[in-house]
Design a protein around this motif. Structure first.
Motif, PDB file in Angstrom:
ATOM      1  N   LEU A 226     140.612   8.147  79.846  1.00 31.78           N
ATOM      2  CA  LEU A 226     141.175   6.830  80.130  1.00 31.78           C
ATOM      3  C   LEU A 226     140.574   5.710  79.294  1.00 31.78           C
ATOM      4  CD1 LEU A 226     141.562   6.922  84.029  1.00 31.78           C
ATOM      5  CD2 LEU A 226     143.322   7.247  82.276  1.00 31.78           C
ATOM      6  N   LEU A 227     139.296   5.825  78.932  1.00 29.56           N
ATOM      7  CA  LEU A 227     138.658   4.748  78.168  1.00 29.56           C
ATOM      8  C   LEU A 227     138.514   5.072  76.694  1.00 29.56           C
ATOM      9  CD1 LEU A 227     135.851   3.482  80.583  1.00 29.56           C
ATOM     10  CD2 LEU A 227     138.302   2.981  80.546  1.00 29.56           C
ATOM     11  N   GLY A 228     138.504   6.365  76.362  1.00 27.86           N
ATOM     12  CA  GLY A 228     138.335   6.738  74.969  1.00 27.86           C
ATOM     13  C   GLY A 228     139.573   7.324  74.337  1.00 27.86           C
ATOM     14  N   ASP A 229     140.666   7.416  75.111  1.00 29.99           N
ATOM     15  CA  ASP A 229     141.914   8.016  74.615  1.00 29.99           C
ATOM     16  C   ASP A 229     141.681   9.421  74.073  1.00 29.99           C
ATOM     17  OD1 ASP A 229     143.519   5.770  75.224  1.00 29.99           O
ATOM     18  OD2 ASP A 229     142.912   4.787  73.375  1.00 29.99           O
ATOM     19  N   VAL A 230     140.761  10.146  74.711  1.00 34.51           N
ATOM     20  CA  VAL A 230     140.475  11.531  74.328  1.00 34.51           C
ATOM     21  C   VAL A 230     141.082  12.438  75.397  1.00 34.51           C
ATOM     22  CG1 VAL A 230     138.697  13.248  73.863  1.00 34.51           C
ATOM     23  CG2 VAL A 230     138.330  10.851  73.213  1.00 34.51           C
ATOM     24  N   PRO A 231     142.183  13.114  75.107  1.00 38.11           N
ATOM     25  CA  PRO A 231     142.809  13.958  76.128  1.00 38.11           C
ATOM     26  C   PRO A 231     141.933  15.161  76.456  1.00 38.11           C
ATOM     27  CG  PRO A 231     143.874  14.289  74.011  1.00 38.11           C
ATOM     28  CD  PRO A 231     142.914  13.147  73.826  1.00 38.11           C
ATOM     29  N   PRO A 232     142.072  15.718  77.651  1.00 38.33           N
ATOM     30  CA  PRO A 232     141.331  16.946  77.962  1.00 38.33           C
ATOM     31  C   PRO A 232     141.643  18.018  76.920  1.00 38.33           C
ATOM     32  CG  PRO A 232     142.424  16.083  79.925  1.00 38.33           C
ATOM     33  CD  PRO A 232     142.935  15.283  78.768  1.00 38.33           C
ATOM     34  N   PRO A 233     140.661  18.838  76.557  1.00 36.61           N
ATOM     35  CA  PRO A 233     140.869  19.809  75.475  1.00 36.61           C
ATOM     36  C   PRO A 233     141.961  20.828  75.757  1.00 36.61           C
ATOM     37  CG  PRO A 233     138.798  20.216  76.632  1.00 36.61           C
ATOM     38  CD  PRO A 233     139.297  18.890  77.093  1.00 36.61           C
ATOM     39  N   PHE A 234     142.297  21.008  77.028  1.00 38.16           N
ATOM     40  CA  PHE A 234     143.308  21.995  77.403  1.00 38.16           C
ATOM     41  C   PHE A 234     144.690  21.366  77.608  1.00 38.16           C
ATOM     42  CE2 PHE A 234     140.662  20.582  80.910  1.00 38.16           C
ATOM     43  CZ  PHE A 234     141.586  19.905  81.694  1.00 38.16           C
ATOM     44  N   ALA A 235     144.814  20.060  77.441  1.00 38.32           N
ATOM     45  CA  ALA A 235     146.051  19.353  77.769  1.00 38.32           C
ATOM     46  C   ALA A 235     147.186  19.734  76.823  1.00 38.32           C
ATOM     47  CB  ALA A 235     145.832  17.849  77.725  1.00 38.32           C
ATOM     48  N   THR A 236     148.344  20.000  77.393  1.00 40.87           N
ATOM     49  CA  THR A 236     149.562  20.241  76.618  1.00 40.87           C
ATOM     50  C   THR A 236     150.573  19.117  76.799  1.00 40.87           C
ATOM     51  OG1 THR A 236     150.513  21.538  78.440  1.00 40.87           O
ATOM     52  CG2 THR A 236     149.267  22.745  76.747  1.00 40.87           C
ATOM     53  N   LEU A 237     150.260  18.192  77.707  1.00 40.24           N
ATOM     54  CA  LEU A 237     151.118  17.045  77.975  1.00 40.24           C
ATOM     55  C   LEU A 237     150.239  15.797  78.061  1.00 40.24           C
ATOM     56  CD1 LEU A 237     153.264  18.505  80.917  1.00 40.24           C
ATOM     57  CD2 LEU A 237     154.101  18.036  78.603  1.00 40.24           C
ATOM     58  N   ALA A 247     140.894   0.527  85.126  1.00 38.71           N
ATOM     59  CA  ALA A 247     140.294  -0.795  85.299  1.00 38.71           C
ATOM     60  C   ALA A 247     138.961  -0.694  86.037  1.00 38.71           C
ATOM     61  CB  ALA A 247     141.254  -1.712  86.054  1.00 38.71           C
ATOM     62  N   TYR A 248     138.886   0.194  87.028  1.00 34.39           N
ATOM     63  CA  TYR A 248     137.638   0.319  87.774  1.00 34.39           C
ATOM     64  C   TYR A 248     136.553   0.980  86.942  1.00 34.39           C
ATOM     65  CZ  TYR A 248     134.475   0.697  91.708  1.00 34.39           C
ATOM     66  OH  TYR A 248     133.379   0.575  92.530  1.00 34.39           O
ATOM     67  N   LEU A 249     136.918   1.946  86.115  1.00 36.49           N
ATOM     68  CA  LEU A 249     135.932   2.561  85.228  1.00 36.49           C
ATOM     69  C   LEU A 249     135.364   1.538  84.243  1.00 36.49           C
ATOM     70  CD1 LEU A 249     137.593   6.007  84.439  1.00 36.49           C
ATOM     71  CD2 LEU A 249     135.625   5.573  85.918  1.00 36.49           C
ATOM     72  N   ILE A 250     136.224   0.665  83.754  1.00 37.36           N
ATOM     73  CA  ILE A 250     135.744  -0.407  82.873  1.00 37.36           C
ATOM     74  C   ILE A 250     134.747  -1.288  83.618  1.00 37.36           C
ATOM     75  CG2 ILE A 250     136.433  -2.527  81.685  1.00 37.36           C
ATOM     76  CD1 ILE A 250     139.063  -1.091  80.948  1.00 37.36           C
ATOM     77  N   ALA A 251     135.084  -1.647  84.868  1.00 39.58           N
ATOM     78  CA  ALA A 251     134.185  -2.477  85.675  1.00 39.58           C
ATOM     79  C   ALA A 251     132.856  -1.769  85.924  1.00 39.58           C
ATOM     80  CB  ALA A 251     134.853  -2.845  86.996  1.00 39.58           C
ATOM     81  N   LEU A 252     132.913  -0.463  86.202  1.00 39.34           N
ATOM     82  CA  LEU A 252     131.675   0.293  86.421  1.00 39.34           C
ATOM     83  C   LEU A 252     130.803   0.316  85.169  1.00 39.34           C
ATOM     84  CD1 LEU A 252     132.903   3.380  88.501  1.00 39.34           C
ATOM     85  CD2 LEU A 252     131.503   1.459  89.305  1.00 39.34           C
ATOM     86  N   ASN A 253     131.436   0.485  84.020  1.00 43.68           N
ATOM     87  CA  ASN A 253     130.670   0.473  82.768  1.00 43.68           C
ATOM     88  C   ASN A 253     129.967  -0.859  82.564  1.00 43.68           C
ATOM     89  OD1 ASN A 253     131.262   3.085  82.111  1.00 43.68           O
ATOM     90  ND2 ASN A 253     132.809   2.600  80.585  1.00 43.68           N
ATOM     91  N   GLU A 254     130.668  -1.939  82.920  1.00 44.83           N
ATOM     92  CA  GLU A 254     130.081  -3.259  82.762  1.00 44.83           C
ATOM     93  C   GLU A 254     128.924  -3.494  83.735  1.00 44.83           C
ATOM     94  OE1 GLU A 254     133.450  -5.768  83.261  1.00 44.83           O
ATOM     95  OE2 GLU A 254     134.163  -5.494  81.190  1.00 44.83           O
ATOM     96  N   GLN A 255     128.998  -2.800  84.914  1.00 42.72           N
ATOM     97  CA  GLN A 255     127.936  -2.936  85.916  1.00 42.72           C
ATOM     98  C   GLN A 255     126.799  -1.938  85.700  1.00 42.72           C
ATOM     99  OE1 GLN A 255     129.937  -2.252  89.660  1.00 42.72           O
ATOM    100  NE2 GLN A 255     131.520  -3.763  89.210  1.00 42.72           N
ATOM    101  N   GLY A 256     126.948  -1.052  84.717  1.00 36.41           N
ATOM    102  CA  GLY A 256     125.951  -0.020  84.522  1.00 36.41           C
ATOM    103  C   GLY A 256     126.152   1.178  85.421  1.00 36.41           C
ATOM    104  N   SER A 257     127.372   1.311  86.006  1.00 32.61           N
ATOM    105  CA  SER A 257     127.802   2.456  86.802  1.00 32.61           C
ATOM    106  C   SER A 257     127.000   2.654  88.081  1.00 32.61           C
ATOM    107  CB  SER A 257     127.760   3.750  85.978  1.00 32.61           C
ATOM    108  OG  SER A 257     128.634   3.635  84.874  1.00 32.61           O
ATOM    109  N   GLY A 258     126.202   1.673  88.476  1.00 33.47           N
ATOM    110  CA  GLY A 258     125.490   1.794  89.740  1.00 33.47           C
ATOM    111  C   GLY A 258     124.401   2.836  89.748  1.00 33.47           C
ATOM    112  N   ARG A 259     123.968   3.281  88.585  1.00 37.26           N
ATOM    113  CA  ARG A 259     122.948   4.341  88.540  1.00 37.26           C
ATOM    114  C   ARG A 259     121.629   3.845  89.126  1.00 37.26           C
ATOM    115  NH1 ARG A 259     126.320   5.532  84.384  1.00 37.26           N
ATOM    116  NH2 ARG A 259     126.761   7.717  84.055  1.00 37.26           N
TER     117      ARG A 259
END
Length: 260
Positions: A226-237, A247-259
């Protein structure tokens, strides 16, 4: 204190409606997104609150995907939910035309079978039971499942997951054989289900391979998609865009993912 109103109708298997006979129920098997009750294997790297919010995003995106498919196919969106009493947790997560149906039964196999039985009793001509952990399943996979179940004759449709399970099982009849004695949450679920269907002579149609997001490794796969436009290696579609999750993954990255 004013009780919260549930935003969606709740189906009653005792009240079938004839117009549903031509429709496939696209039913997401879902827990109410309470912190500490969903996606706990993602904490860490996420906090329990973040994992619950990510689960809510998964539900939004899966429902939006299903809703778009249903708008142009003979299908309807459903949430098969647990626990009873937590219906309000689905408010504002689903398209307006979605309906709810409570889960019943003990283990996961019993709940899958009961949901299939209840939706068929509601009058649907076929049922697809869909996991809530795969927000980027290609819309074409749902469309293929519906088309296969519209054909004459009995069959089961299975969407295999990379971990050996499945993200979708579609049926025209509630075949108990494919839910009995399955070792749930193992890498043999898909293979055992196919063997069970074949042992009683039921045709199996296999959909494209996809993946569940259950742990840090598969969260990385989702983030790359979703963020790197890298499809799963097995994807055919191409996968579904899953805008809420993205959008939430972007927000998590900006927050440092709560680690921690």
């Amino acid at each position: 204190m004013t009780a919260l109103t549930v935003s969606y109708s709740i189906l009653d298997p005792a009240v079938p409606l004839a117009p549903r006979a031509s429709q496939c129920a696209l039913a997401v098997m879902a827990k109410a997104p309470r912190p500490g009750k969903v996606k706990t294997r993602l904490a860490p790297p996420l906090t329990l609150d973040q994992a619950a919010e990510l689960n809510a995003c998964f539900l939004r995106d899966t429902a939006a995907n299903i809703g778009a498919v249903a708008a142009s196919s003979p299908a309807a969106g459903v949430i098969s939910y647990t626990p009873v009493g937590d219906e309000v947790f689905f408010n504002n997560l689903l398209p307006d035309d979605f309906v709810l149906i409570p889960q019943r039964g003990g283990d996961f196999g019993e709940r899958l079978l009961a949901t299939a039985q209840d939706l068929l009793s509601c009058g649907f001509g076929s049922v697809c039971l869909i996991d809530s952990d795969s927000p980027t399943v290609p819309a074409a996979a749902f469309e293929q499942a519906i088309a296969e179940l519209q054909k004459d004759g009995d069959r089961i449709v299975l969407g295999p997951s990379q971990d050996g399970g499945y993200y979708l099982i579609g049926l025209k009849r509630a075949h108990s054989e494919v839910f009995a004695d399955i070792r749930w949450s193992t890498s043999s679920v898909f293979a055992e289900t196919v063997a069970a269907a074949k042992s009683v002579g039921i045709e199996v149609v296999v959909l494209p391979l996809w993946y569940d997001v259950d742990d840090g490794e598969t969260l990385g796969l989702l983030t790359a998609e979703l963020l790197g436009d890298v499809p799963p290696p097995f994807a055919t579609l191409p996968g579904y865009c899953a805008e809420s999750t993205r959008a939430y993954l972007i927000a998590l990255n900006e927050q440092g993912s709560g680690r921690r």
